[in-house]
Design a protein around this motif. Structure first.
Motif, PDB file in Angstrom:
ATOM      1  N   LYS A 221       8.846  -8.411  -3.365  1.00  0.00           N
ATOM      2  CA  LYS A 221       7.572  -8.600  -2.506  1.00  0.00           C
ATOM      3  C   LYS A 221       7.889  -7.966  -1.259  1.00  0.00           C
ATOM      4  N   LYS A 222       8.962  -8.329  -0.655  1.00  0.00           N
ATOM      5  CA  LYS A 222       9.031  -7.877   0.660  1.00  0.00           C
ATOM      6  C   LYS A 222       9.486  -6.242   0.758  1.00  0.00           C
ATOM      7  N   ALA A 223      10.320  -6.032  -0.202  1.00  0.00           N
ATOM      8  CA  ALA A 223      10.736  -4.669  -0.329  1.00  0.00           C
ATOM      9  C   ALA A 223       9.427  -3.818  -0.838  1.00  0.00           C
ATOM     10  N   LEU A 224       8.262  -4.260  -1.416  1.00  0.00           N
ATOM     11  CA  LEU A 224       7.071  -3.434  -1.488  1.00  0.00           C
ATOM     12  C   LEU A 224       6.482  -3.232  -0.221  1.00  0.00           C
ATOM     13  N   SER A 225       6.087  -4.543   0.613  1.00  0.00           N
ATOM     14  CA  SER A 225       5.485  -4.577   1.613  1.00  0.00           C
ATOM     15  C   SER A 225       6.117  -3.810   2.771  1.00  0.00           C
ATOM     16  N   SER A 226       7.539  -3.610   3.006  1.00  0.00           N
ATOM     17  CA  SER A 226       8.181  -2.737   3.983  1.00  0.00           C
ATOM     18  C   SER A 226       7.543  -1.222   3.677  1.00  0.00           C
ATOM     19  N   GLY A 227       7.289  -0.699   2.676  1.00  0.00           N
ATOM     20  CA  GLY A 227       6.917   0.664   2.562  1.00  0.00           C
ATOM     21  C   GLY A 227       8.161   1.455   2.178  1.00  0.00           C
ATOM     22  N   MET A 228       9.236   0.848   2.164  1.00  0.00           N
ATOM     23  CA  MET A 228      10.630   1.626   2.215  1.00  0.00           C
ATOM     24  C   MET A 228      10.451   2.082   0.731  1.00  0.00           C
ATOM     25  N   LEU A 229       9.894   1.558  -0.330  1.00  0.00           N
ATOM     26  CA  LEU A 229      10.366   1.866  -1.788  1.00  0.00           C
ATOM     27  C   LEU A 229       9.436   3.219  -1.755  1.00  0.00           C
ATOM     28  N   GLU A 230       7.907   3.195  -1.255  1.00  0.00           N
ATOM     29  CA  GLU A 230       7.208   4.378  -1.314  1.00  0.00           C
ATOM     30  C   GLU A 230       7.701   5.634  -0.493  1.00  0.00           C
ATOM     31  N   THR A 231       8.523   5.249   0.541  1.00  0.00           N
ATOM     32  CA  THR A 231       9.050   6.228   1.479  1.00  0.00           C
ATOM     33  C   THR A 231      10.252   6.967   0.573  1.00  0.00           C
ATOM     34  N   THR A 232      11.070   6.324   0.133  1.00  0.00           N
ATOM     35  CA  THR A 232      12.203   6.605  -0.401  1.00  0.00           C
ATOM     36  C   THR A 232      12.048   7.479  -1.774  1.00  0.00           C
ATOM     37  N   PHE A 233      11.080   6.709  -2.652  1.00  0.00           N
ATOM     38  CA  PHE A 233      10.736   7.640  -3.912  1.00  0.00           C
ATOM     39  C   PHE A 233       9.852   8.764  -3.833  1.00  0.00           C
ATOM     40  N   GLY A 234       9.158   8.684  -2.734  1.00  0.00           N
ATOM     41  CA  GLY A 234       7.948   9.676  -2.441  1.00  0.00           C
ATOM     42  C   GLY A 234       6.898   9.522  -3.374  1.00  0.00           C
ATOM     43  N   ILE A 235       6.240   8.217  -3.647  1.00  0.00           N
ATOM     44  CA  ILE A 235       5.205   7.791  -4.512  1.00  0.00           C
ATOM     45  C   ILE A 235       4.409   6.872  -3.765  1.00  0.00           C
ATOM     46  N   ARG A 236       3.252   6.428  -4.381  1.00  0.00           N
ATOM     47  CA  ARG A 236       2.431   5.591  -3.811  1.00  0.00           C
ATOM     48  C   ARG A 236       2.621   4.370  -4.953  1.00  0.00           C
ATOM     49  N   ILE A 237       2.791   2.967  -4.580  1.00  0.00           N
ATOM     50  CA  ILE A 237       2.905   1.905  -5.532  1.00  0.00           C
ATOM     51  C   ILE A 237       1.651   0.940  -5.212  1.00  0.00           C
ATOM     52  N   HIS A 238       1.002   0.623  -6.363  1.00  0.00           N
ATOM     53  CA  HIS A 238      -0.060  -0.448  -5.854  1.00  0.00           C
ATOM     54  C   HIS A 238       0.217  -1.490  -6.955  1.00  0.00           C
ATOM     55  N   ALA A 239       0.118  -2.806  -6.162  1.00  0.00           N
ATOM     56  CA  ALA A 239       0.319  -4.055  -6.835  1.00  0.00           C
ATOM     57  C   ALA A 239      -0.952  -4.463  -7.273  1.00  0.00           C
ATOM     58  N   ALA A 240      -1.289  -4.647  -8.685  1.00  0.00           N
ATOM     59  CA  ALA A 240      -2.513  -5.080  -9.221  1.00  0.00           C
ATOM     60  C   ALA A 240      -2.821  -6.416  -8.849  1.00  0.00           C
ATOM     61  N   ALA A 241      -3.926  -6.921  -8.735  1.00  0.00           N
ATOM     62  CA  ALA A 241      -4.101  -8.343  -8.576  1.00  0.00           C
ATOM     63  C   ALA A 241      -3.895  -9.131  -9.648  1.00  0.00           C
ATOM     64  N   GLU A 242      -4.299  -8.843 -11.024  1.00  0.00           N
ATOM     65  CA  GLU A 242      -3.796  -9.585 -12.130  1.00  0.00           C
ATOM     66  C   GLU A 242      -2.333  -9.471 -12.401  1.00  0.00           C
ATOM     67  N   GLY A 243      -1.434  -8.824 -11.748  1.00  0.00           N
ATOM     68  CA  GLY A 243      -0.130  -8.623 -11.953  1.00  0.00           C
ATOM     69  C   GLY A 243      -0.016  -7.497 -12.538  1.00  0.00           C
ATOM     70  N   GLY A 244       1.454  -6.847 -12.326  1.00  0.00           N
ATOM     71  CA  GLY A 244       1.847  -5.412 -12.819  1.00  0.00           C
ATOM     72  C   GLY A 244       1.587  -4.625 -11.725  1.00  0.00           C
ATOM     73  N   TYR A 245       2.030  -3.215 -11.697  1.00  0.00           N
ATOM     74  CA  TYR A 245       2.342  -2.364 -10.772  1.00  0.00           C
ATOM     75  C   TYR A 245       1.877  -0.925 -11.439  1.00  0.00           C
ATOM     76  N   THR A 246       0.924  -0.242 -10.607  1.00  0.00           N
ATOM     77  CA  THR A 246       0.854   1.142 -10.889  1.00  0.00           C
ATOM     78  C   THR A 246       1.474   2.030  -9.657  1.00  0.00           C
ATOM     79  N   PHE A 247       1.748   3.189 -10.378  1.00  0.00           N
ATOM     80  CA  PHE A 247       2.584   4.282  -9.440  1.00  0.00           C
ATOM     81  C   PHE A 247       1.722   5.551  -9.561  1.00  0.00           C
ATOM     82  N   ALA A 248       1.634   6.405  -8.351  1.00  0.00           N
ATOM     83  CA  ALA A 248       1.003   7.328  -8.344  1.00  0.00           C
ATOM     84  C   ALA A 248       1.879   8.456  -7.363  1.00  0.00           C
ATOM     85  N   PRO A 249       1.499   9.766  -7.710  1.00  0.00           N
ATOM     86  CA  PRO A 249       2.511  10.699  -6.672  1.00  0.00           C
ATOM     87  C   PRO A 249       1.902  10.541  -5.313  1.00  0.00           C
ATOM     88  N   ARG A 250       2.506  11.025  -4.363  1.00  0.00           N
ATOM     89  CA  ARG A 250       1.756  11.139  -2.943  1.00  0.00           C
ATOM     90  C   ARG A 250       0.852  11.941  -2.736  1.00  0.00           C
TER      91      ARG A 250
END
Lengths: 250, 342
Positions: A221-250
């Motif tokens: 959770k902390k890794a996700l909120s830091s924004g480092m994952l998105e910066t390093t992988f060059g993608i956008r990550i969205h945590a869905a309210a009902e659990g799970g994640y969606t990924f999209a290109p920048r």
């Protein structure tokens, strides 16, 4: 439990890892993530004692890996490399090889050794194929046979390099569930993962590598909120309210 | 229940095949001792065993011609086949064999050099053959490792080293034509010049190689899973690889010092053994040894009797069987390349 202290490593004079320090706790499932070529497999090799660091050291408790023999390391750390041969032996024989570092001079397997092998095959979910030849199995089944071998080693630390590769989604989930159970039994499990969703869902902590440097060591959770994952992988990550994640290109 | 019984039968296959090979060896040995160009037959042999009486001519033929030949075929067959299976496991390559990766050529060159340099010391020959076999095995492994260690690289490096060492042999034979009785007979391989003394010199090498292979089967199996897996199981990879290459060199060198450059037996037998025993791999080594002995003794019997009174070198018969087998393996490899790793 396991500690990296200022680890630098590389191949043939070309540095791949720079100044990595981290400490792993007992009963923790750690995801080693990062883009291609970021040094995940190299760090795992250093942790397994397969590759000697150029600088710094890996410590298991108070003991430095550099001071242990391969046999002593094999009693404490099980390592499953990314590419593995397909031996022409049965699953049971493969799993029994995991007992090798514990065998005496005569190399004879005791009843206790066989009991550990049977339990390892059961945990890895491959017991019903125990008498099948490894080369006759599917990719996912071979993966589990190798995991059974690593479990037979009965070590405190389990290092797996991309165990989820080539597995369909159901098998990926089953694998991660199994690793979660192993962690609950007190093992420290480090796993290189390409699938971010699996890492975010199952791991207790993530070590994020980028171009050979450790840029983040935090809970998902902390890794996700830091924004480092998105910066390093060059993608956008969205945590869905009902659990799970969606990924999209920048 | 039925599945379990089938599994059980499969797991016992190795033992059955081993016993069957052992049982077949006896009649083959009797046949081999009693058949040949000379009129000495099974009756003479059995009389010699049972009553201790034998005609002088028969005794000469049996003890000085047929028995050494039979023992040579059995020893060379077992040794070269075992060397083949060790090389295949250590190099993780089904195409590896003493004749393919240059071990034969190295042993041959050093044997020739020993015959030229120390003609009065026949005991030196197997030592030289062992050193030559080890030298070429390490050279090929080193070359392949340097250039990527793929399965094809090892075979190609073996072909290159074999042809280089073969050329050196030819050069020596050109300058010292009497060093070998016949260059072509030595290259093809056979037992027409074998004697008990030659066997006696080579035997210790073969026995040491066999002991290492039979005692360290588990280590060999672990090494065949690749360096990383083997090391992660606590095996000192480089030390054991050197030990197994030395064992293979002892077996191949020992055999070549009296049999010449027999090819294909070291390649074929391990594959046939694997087919026969299925998944009961605990018996791979003993079955490969006995099967190799059986196969070479049978080929030698055919070589001596098929066109009697003329004799074919046993290497010719082996090549007739072995070359098509090797090609079949190559084609199969190409098909299964995709399934090489997990």
């Amino acid at each position: 439990m396991m500690r990296f202290e200022r680890v630098c490593a590389g191949y043939g004079g070309v540095p791949c890892l720079h100044d990595i320090s981290a400490s792993l706790r007992e009963g923790e499932l750690i995801g080693l993530i990062g883009p291609n070529g970021s040094g995940k497999s190299t760090l795992l090799k250093v942790a397994a004692g397969q590759l000697a660091p150029n600088g710094g050291g890996v410590y298991l408790g108070e003991a430095c890996l550099c001071g242990l023999s391969v046999r002593q390391i094999a009693r404490k750390i099980a390592y499953m490399p990314q590419s593995r041969a397909v031996p022409n032996i049965t699953v049971r024989q493969l799993a029994a090889h995991g007992r090798y570092p514990h065998l005496g001079l005569g190399r004879a397997m005791s009843k206790g050794d066989w009991a550990i092998v049977d339990a390892a095959m059961e945990t890895a979910g491959i017991a019903r194929l125990a008498d099948r030849t490894v080369s006759d199995l599917s990719g996912g089944e071979r993966q589990r046979a190798y995991i059974a071998m690593a479990l037979s080693q009965h070590t405190e630390v389990l290092l797996l390099d991309e165990p989820a590769a080539h597995l369909d989604m159901a098998h990926q989930f089953a694998l991660m569930e199994m690793l979660s159970r192993l962690k609950s039994s007190g093992k420290t499990v480090v796993v290189v993962l390409h699938e971010l969703a699996l890492a975010l869902t199952y791991c207790d902590r993530l070590l994020l590598l980028d171009r050979g440097r450790l840029v983040l060591c935090a809970a998902p959770k902390k890794a996700l909120s830091s924004g480092m994952l998105e910066t390093t992988f060059g993608i956008r990550i969205h945590a869905a309210a009902e659990g799970g994640y969606t990924f999209a290109p920048r | 229940m039925r599945f379990c019984m089938r599994c059980c039968m499969m797991m016992k296959r190795g033992r059955t095949v081993f016993a069957l090979c052992g049982v077949l060896l006896l009649p083959l040995c009797l046949l081999s001792l009693s058949a040949g160009v000379s009129s000495v037959g099974l009756g003479d042999f059995l009389r010699a065993i049972a009553l201790g009486e034998i005609a002088e001519k028969a005794a000469r033929v049996l003890w000085h011609v047929r028995l050494p030949r039979l023992l040579a075929a059995l020893l060379a067959g077992a040794s070269l086949s075992l060397a083949g299976v060790i090389l295949q496991e250590v190099l993780i390559n089904p195409l590896a064999a003493p004749s393919v990766i240059g071990v034969n050529a190295g042993a041959g060159l050093f044997t020739l050099a020993a015959l030229v340099l120390f003609p009065a010391f026949p005991r030196v020959t197997p030592v030289a053959a062992f050193l030559g076999a080890l030298f070429s095995a390490l050279l090929v492994y080193g070359l392949a490792r340097f250039s990527g260690l793929s399965k094809t690289t090892i075979v190609l490096a073996g072909v290159a080293v074999s042809s280089l060492l073969g050329a050196l042999m030819d050069a020596i034979v050109t300058f010292v034509p009497d060093a070998l009785g016949s260059r072509s007979a030595f290259s093809i391989g056979g037992f027409s010049n074998v004697s008990m003394a030659k066997l006696e010199f080579a035997l210790p090498f073969c026995l040491v190689g066999m002991t290492v292979a039979l005692l360290l089967q588990r280590e060999l199996s672990i090494l065949s899973m690749g360096d990383e897996v083997a090391r992660s199981l606590g095996l000192r990879v480089n030390g054991y690889r050197l030990l197994f290459l030395a064992a293979a060199a002892m077996l191949a060198g020992g055999a070549i010092s009296f049999s010449g450059l027999l090819s294909f037996i070291g390649l074929i037998t391990p594959h046939v053994a694997r087919r026969l025993i299925g998944r009961d791999t605990a018996y791979l080594m003993p079955v490969t040894m006995t099967l190799g002995a059986l196969l070479l003794a049978a080929c030698d019997l055919m070589a001596r009797t098929l066109f009697a009174p003329y004799e074919l070198p046993v290497g010719v018969i082996l090549s007739f069987v072995g070359a098509p087998f090797f090609l079949r393996l190559l084609i199969q490899r190409k098909r299964s390349n995709r399934h090489d790793a997990v």
